[in-house]
Each structure stands twice: as C-alpha cells, then as structure tokens.
Scaffold this motif. Sequence first.
Motif, short mmCIF file in Angstrom:
data_model
loop_
_atom_site.label_atom_id
_atom_site.label_comp_id
_atom_site.label_asym_id
_atom_site.label_seq_id
_atom_site.Cartn_x
_atom_site.Cartn_y
_atom_site.Cartn_z
N THR A 204 -4.02 0.18 -11.37
CA THR A 204 -4.89 -0.09 -10.23
C THR A 204 -4.27 0.49 -8.96
N GLU A 205 -4.94 0.29 -7.84
CA GLU A 205 -4.29 0.56 -6.56
C GLU A 205 -3.05 -0.31 -6.44
N ASN A 206 -1.99 0.22 -5.86
CA ASN A 206 -0.74 -0.53 -5.85
C ASN A 206 -0.86 -1.84 -5.08
N GLY B 182 0.82 -1.20 0.00
CA GLY B 182 0.00 0.00 0.00
C GLY B 182 0.86 1.25 0.00
N CYS C 248 -3.66 -5.39 -7.34
CA CYS C 248 -3.05 -5.29 -8.67
C CYS C 248 -3.40 -6.49 -9.55
#
Length: 367
Positions: A283-285, A248, A288
């Motif tokens: 995407t959000e880290n 995150g 993924c």
Amino acid sequence: MRALALLSVFLSCALHLTAAANTFAGSNLYYAAGLRADTRTTLLSRLQSAGMKVLRVWLDGQSFTQKGTDIDPFPDLEPNTICNGDASCYNDTVLDRLDDFMIDAQAHGIKLIITMHSFNALQAGDVYGAEFGTGFFYEQEAPQEAFDARLVHVLNHVHTTLGKPWKELNEYIFGFEAENEAMIGKGQDYIQQHQQWQCDRAKTIRGQLGDNSGILVMTGGESFLTESVQSDWLTCDALDVISIHAYGVGDLTTSALTPFVQQAQNAGKKLIVEEWGACFFDTENNDCPNGDALSTDARNSNIESFANAITAAGLAWLYWEVIPNADPHNGFDYEIGIGDLSWSTLQSVAQAALEAPGAFDFSEFLP
C-alpha cells in the motif's frame, strides 16, 4: 581532491552539522511495561546489538497480547476516574513495571523516552476522553489542570528500587513528553490554533525538572512532517526537542527534512525523527492497513532509503517499531521482529547512524 573537500565543507555548512556529535537510532514499544523479564532481556539485547540508544515507551494500559507478544497485563495510570493529583487514586502499576524496565535498559546502554499519555487513549475513551472528549480536553482549563496533575505525579514517582523520583533519573531517562501525537485527530488547522497547549504542558514538565536536569522535554510528534513542527513550539522556552513523526515517502527524504533542521537550529531547538516506519504491505507507506506483502528486497530497500535519508539530514531517529518476537503482520504493519527477514537491514542502518555527523548534539543526554 580539493574540489571534494570544498564540497564536503559546503554541505556541512549548509546543514550546520555538529562536528562533535553523531546521529543515533532507537525504537518505540508502546506496550513495554507489559514485557516479561526474559522477553525484555531479549528485546534490549538485540536493540543493543544494533547500537540503538533510546527506546520510547507509553503509559497506556494493555490487557492482552500485543503484536504477537505475550504480556503481563497492566491497567491505565488513571483506570477509573480522573485523579486530579490524589496520589491514592492513581494506579502506579505501569510506573512500577517501568522501574524494572529502565534498570535493565540502562544495563544494555539504552535510555527511555517516557510518553505520559496518548491521543490514542483519549480518542478510545479513557477517563479524559469520556469526560471531555477530544476537543474540550485541549480547550478548557479544568482538563488541562487535571492533566498537569497527572504529569506531576509521573515526574515525581519514586523509583521502587533506586529510591529517587523519575525527574532525577537522567542516567535512565532521555526525555519526557506529555502526549503522543496530541490533537492529531483534530487536523492540522486545529493543531495550529491550539499550539499553546503543547507549550503549557512543557512548562509543567519543566517546572518539575528544572533547567539542568539532564532530561529533555519533547513534543511527542504529530501525523506528518509539517504538522510536527509548529512555529510556536520553536519559540517555546520550555521545549527542548521537536519530535517529528513521518510515514509519507515525501517526508522521508533529505531534501524535505533539511529546511526543518535549519529552522530548528536557528531557533536553538533540537529535532528528532521520533517515529517512522516502512510498511510491510504494498500500500502507500503512510496508509498501511493491509494488502499484499512487499517482497523482502523491496521492503529492505525502503528501510535503507528512508533511514539513510533521515541520517543524511543529520537527524537521529526512532523506528516504529521493533518487537521482541516474529511479526504476526497484523494491520498497519510497520513492525520488525528481531530475527525477521528485515531485522538485519534495520540493524545495519541503525549502526550506520552512529557514525554519521549530526545536526544536533545529544551527546550529554545519551547513555
């Protein structure tokens, strides 16, 4: 100039940076035991060119191509049944493969972290998962005794070339850990309630290594920063290193990491960021699975930002993960293939880590 000097002293004191030690970098490769000799040489020579000092490897069996890498398949250490210490029951193929691997790694200035099991395998229904599931495995005495026997078997595996047990190979092995991300599928509350499992496994490992082996006992990480650093692990005498896994973006900042550095220093433990990565997708880290590709510039910026933040906190780190071929960009893609467009960026930040002051002194354990 005097003001800058005073600021430097203040920052060093705040982080308790160790003047005699620098940080360092490394990588992970869960299927390392399957690499063929030429592929192994390719990977190790490029890790060496980046100044990477440690490679973390697993014992989970693999039967087919991984991340675009053609491998020689190998079975699980306990492929058919829980062995309970019966030496004739274990299939040592993965250990024998890693015997060869660690000799080549040492020749390239790299030591191994040996991860002796994974929650991934447990959850997928290996012999422990099939018998005990992902709850009783951590809760009941019988699976813990059987699993401890596995750890003892690995630690006492006699190297096929060197003729010595792994527990004595401190020139080749950086650390041992019982399990990758133990209990992560159970949630943070469950992990907090079952912290003793980790310390008990560490006691088993320590009992084989002794107190002056030159090999570290590590935790194997969890899902994110706060989950990875549990209070009882900081007071567990058998543990040397608390391993952080963090994906995150909020965890991958110097300000988020620094309080945990201070906690570990106060407890006399070491920290390492054992897994982190920069997602290939938009995407959000930390989530993924797939998506549109980030631009190379954007991903390289993330790699630099995350690595520099970890290094600025005085922490050594291992990237998830460098692979010895072009990245096929499968789902959950943090991989960087040697020669890929982001390889030179990762190489640069890894080399920079060697020049940065560390909060923990690993010098006696490094190659």
